[in-house]
Design a protein around this motif. Structure first.
Motif, PDB file in Angstrom:
ATOM      1  N   LEU A 140       0.817  -1.187   0.000  1.00 24.90           N
ATOM      2  CA  LEU A 140       0.000   0.000   0.000  1.00 24.90           C
ATOM      3  C   LEU A 140       0.863   1.255   0.000  1.00 24.90           C
ATOM      4  O   LEU A 140       0.524   2.240  -0.640  1.00 24.90           O
ATOM      5  CB  LEU A 140      -0.937   0.006   1.211  1.00 24.90           C
ATOM      6  N   ASN A 141       1.963   1.213   0.708  1.00 26.99           N
ATOM      7  CA  ASN A 141       2.844   2.376   0.745  1.00 26.99           C
ATOM      8  C   ASN A 141       3.465   2.662  -0.607  1.00 26.99           C
ATOM      9  O   ASN A 141       3.558   3.808  -1.030  1.00 26.99           O
ATOM     10  CB  ASN A 141       3.958   2.176   1.773  1.00 26.99           C
ATOM     11  N   GLU A 142       3.901   1.625  -1.282  1.00 27.34           N
ATOM     12  CA  GLU A 142       4.600   1.799  -2.546  1.00 27.34           C
ATOM     13  C   GLU A 142       3.664   2.127  -3.705  1.00 27.34           C
ATOM     14  O   GLU A 142       3.939   3.001  -4.506  1.00 27.34           O
ATOM     15  CB  GLU A 142       5.386   0.530  -2.864  1.00 27.34           C
ATOM     16  N   HIS A 143       2.538   1.440  -3.798  1.00 30.91           N
ATOM     17  CA  HIS A 143       1.684   1.555  -4.976  1.00 30.91           C
ATOM     18  C   HIS A 143       0.530   2.540  -4.821  1.00 30.91           C
ATOM     19  O   HIS A 143       0.005   3.029  -5.807  1.00 30.91           O
ATOM     20  CB  HIS A 143       1.144   0.178  -5.369  1.00 30.91           C
ATOM     21  N   ARG A 144       0.081   2.777  -3.600  1.00 35.16           N
ATOM     22  CA  ARG A 144      -1.007   3.721  -3.323  1.00 35.16           C
ATOM     23  C   ARG A 144      -2.181   3.530  -4.288  1.00 35.16           C
ATOM     24  O   ARG A 144      -2.530   4.426  -5.051  1.00 35.16           O
ATOM     25  CB  ARG A 144      -0.496   5.141  -3.353  1.00 35.16           C
ATOM     26  N   PRO A 145      -2.796   2.357  -4.251  1.00 36.39           N
ATOM     27  CA  PRO A 145      -3.827   2.034  -5.241  1.00 36.39           C
ATOM     28  C   PRO A 145      -5.150   2.755  -4.994  1.00 36.39           C
ATOM     29  O   PRO A 145      -5.482   3.111  -3.869  1.00 36.39           O
ATOM     30  CB  PRO A 145      -4.013   0.530  -5.061  1.00 36.39           C
ATOM     31  N   ALA A 164      -4.629   2.940   7.805  1.00 33.65           N
ATOM     32  CA  ALA A 164      -3.239   3.390   7.860  1.00 33.65           C
ATOM     33  C   ALA A 164      -2.628   3.600   6.476  1.00 33.65           C
ATOM     34  O   ALA A 164      -1.484   4.035   6.365  1.00 33.65           O
ATOM     35  CB  ALA A 164      -2.408   2.387   8.645  1.00 33.65           C
ATOM     36  N   SER A 165      -3.370   3.314   5.426  1.00 31.01           N
ATOM     37  CA  SER A 165      -2.859   3.506   4.066  1.00 31.01           C
ATOM     38  C   SER A 165      -2.511   4.979   3.847  1.00 31.01           C
ATOM     39  O   SER A 165      -3.266   5.861   4.239  1.00 31.01           O
ATOM     40  CB  SER A 165      -3.919   3.066   3.051  1.00 31.01           C
ATOM     41  N   PRO A 166      -1.379   5.258   3.208  1.00 31.65           N
ATOM     42  CA  PRO A 166      -0.960   6.644   3.012  1.00 31.65           C
ATOM     43  C   PRO A 166      -1.815   7.418   2.010  1.00 31.65           C
ATOM     44  O   PRO A 166      -1.783   8.636   1.987  1.00 31.65           O
ATOM     45  CB  PRO A 166       0.475   6.521   2.515  1.00 31.65           C
ATOM     46  N   ALA A 167      -2.564   6.711   1.185  1.00 28.42           N
ATOM     47  CA  ALA A 167      -3.437   7.352   0.197  1.00 28.42           C
ATOM     48  C   ALA A 167      -4.811   6.716   0.297  1.00 28.42           C
ATOM     49  O   ALA A 167      -4.928   5.526   0.596  1.00 28.42           O
ATOM     50  CB  ALA A 167      -2.869   7.175  -1.210  1.00 28.42           C
ATOM     51  N   PRO A 168      -5.866   7.479   0.068  1.00 28.04           N
ATOM     52  CA  PRO A 168      -7.204   6.899   0.185  1.00 28.04           C
ATOM     53  C   PRO A 168      -7.460   5.818  -0.861  1.00 28.04           C
ATOM     54  O   PRO A 168      -7.126   5.985  -2.028  1.00 28.04           O
ATOM     55  CB  PRO A 168      -8.138   8.090  -0.008  1.00 28.04           C
ATOM     56  N   ILE A 169      -8.012   4.717  -0.404  1.00 26.18           N
ATOM     57  CA  ILE A 169      -8.422   3.632  -1.292  1.00 26.18           C
ATOM     58  C   ILE A 169      -9.893   3.864  -1.589  1.00 26.18           C
ATOM     59  O   ILE A 169     -10.696   4.015  -0.678  1.00 26.18           O
ATOM     60  CB  ILE A 169      -8.186   2.257  -0.637  1.00 26.18           C
ATOM     61  N   ARG A 170     -10.267   3.886  -2.867  1.00 29.18           N
ATOM     62  CA  ARG A 170     -11.642   4.212  -3.244  1.00 29.18           C
ATOM     63  C   ARG A 170     -12.537   2.994  -3.363  1.00 29.18           C
ATOM     64  O   ARG A 170     -13.736   3.069  -3.147  1.00 29.18           O
ATOM     65  CB  ARG A 170     -11.623   5.002  -4.550  1.00 29.18           C
ATOM     66  N   VAL A 171     -11.972   1.851  -3.752  1.00 32.27           N
ATOM     67  CA  VAL A 171     -12.752   0.626  -3.937  1.00 32.27           C
ATOM     68  C   VAL A 171     -11.953  -0.539  -3.366  1.00 32.27           C
ATOM     69  O   VAL A 171     -10.755  -0.656  -3.621  1.00 32.27           O
ATOM     70  CB  VAL A 171     -13.054   0.356  -5.430  1.00 32.27           C
ATOM     71  N   VAL A 172     -12.636  -1.398  -2.600  1.00 32.23           N
ATOM     72  CA  VAL A 172     -12.032  -2.645  -2.130  1.00 32.23           C
ATOM     73  C   VAL A 172     -12.900  -3.784  -2.648  1.00 32.23           C
ATOM     74  O   VAL A 172     -14.116  -3.789  -2.457  1.00 32.23           O
ATOM     75  CB  VAL A 172     -11.931  -2.706  -0.593  1.00 32.23           C
ATOM     76  N   VAL A 173     -12.263  -4.734  -3.324  1.00 32.15           N
ATOM     77  CA  VAL A 173     -12.934  -5.938  -3.814  1.00 32.15           C
ATOM     78  C   VAL A 173     -12.447  -7.094  -2.948  1.00 32.15           C
ATOM     79  O   VAL A 173     -11.253  -7.396  -2.931  1.00 32.15           O
ATOM     80  CB  VAL A 173     -12.616  -6.206  -5.306  1.00 32.15           C
TER      81      VAL A 173
END
Length: 195
Positions: A1-6, A44-53
């Protein structure tokens, strides 16, 4: 999550009726991760995740638990077989890659299960926060802009992605040696073996 910020986090693996998903530890033993812990990881993800599958058996209860933190979630209401899970992913990500909104991508994922005669097309469930319209949520457009979904798709606001951000949909498969998903997890794209 830190590296890719999906924008999209896809979990493909095993789930249980007690709202747990299975991770694999160093010794290749299954270790259940429950809703509170998984929610803490996403928060704790550094960027907001908009969709989780959550493409795992019985993951719908986990999806409902995560809804306050994630705008759009997809879970599985009961058990889902591997062929149906793969079919859903192929239809869903194929539609997103064709620049369709999340709602249509979800419908195409379910339709892909149905056309393969797998009798599990009713297993995936789409949830969204109040004020979020999956029918207006896009991830990629030809002109490099993205849509921000609001309560009504005709209220969507087009924004240009900053030049330093990576493309909205990029295939990434990540493996971790210490604590990894039961299957490699996918960030922002479907499996390469859809066709």
């Amino acid at each position: 999550l830190n590296e890719h910020r999906p924008d999209i986090l896809h979990f493909s693996g095993h789930g249980a009726e007690d709202a747990a998903i299975d991770f694999v530890s160093n010794g290749s033993r299954s270790a259940p991760v429950f809703a509170d812990a998984f929610s803490q990881v996403l928060s704790a993800s550094p960027a907001p995740i908009r969709v989780v599958v959550l493409n795992a058996c019985y993951s719908d209860s986990l999806a409902k638990t995560l809804l306050p933190r994630i705008p759009v979630l997809i879970g599985m209401r009961t058990q889902i077989g591997d062929p149906a899970a793969l079919a859903f992913s192929c239809g869903f990500y194929g539609a997103l890659a064709s620049r369709l909104p999340v709602q249509k991508a979800f419908e195409q994922g379910c339709a892909e299960i149905a056309v393969r005669n797998l009798n599990e097309a009713e297993t995936p469930v789409l949830h969204h926060q109040d004020g979020i319209d999956p029918a207006g949520m896009l991830f990629s457009r030809k002109d490099g802009t993205r849509e921000q979904a609001t309560a009504s798709s005709n209220q969507s606001k087009t924004v240009t992605a900053p030049s330093e951000t990576r493309p909205a949909l990029k295939p990434v498969s990540v493996r971790r040696s210490s604590l990894s998903w039961n299957a490699p997890y996918l960030l922002a794209w479907g499996p390469p073996y859809c066709r």
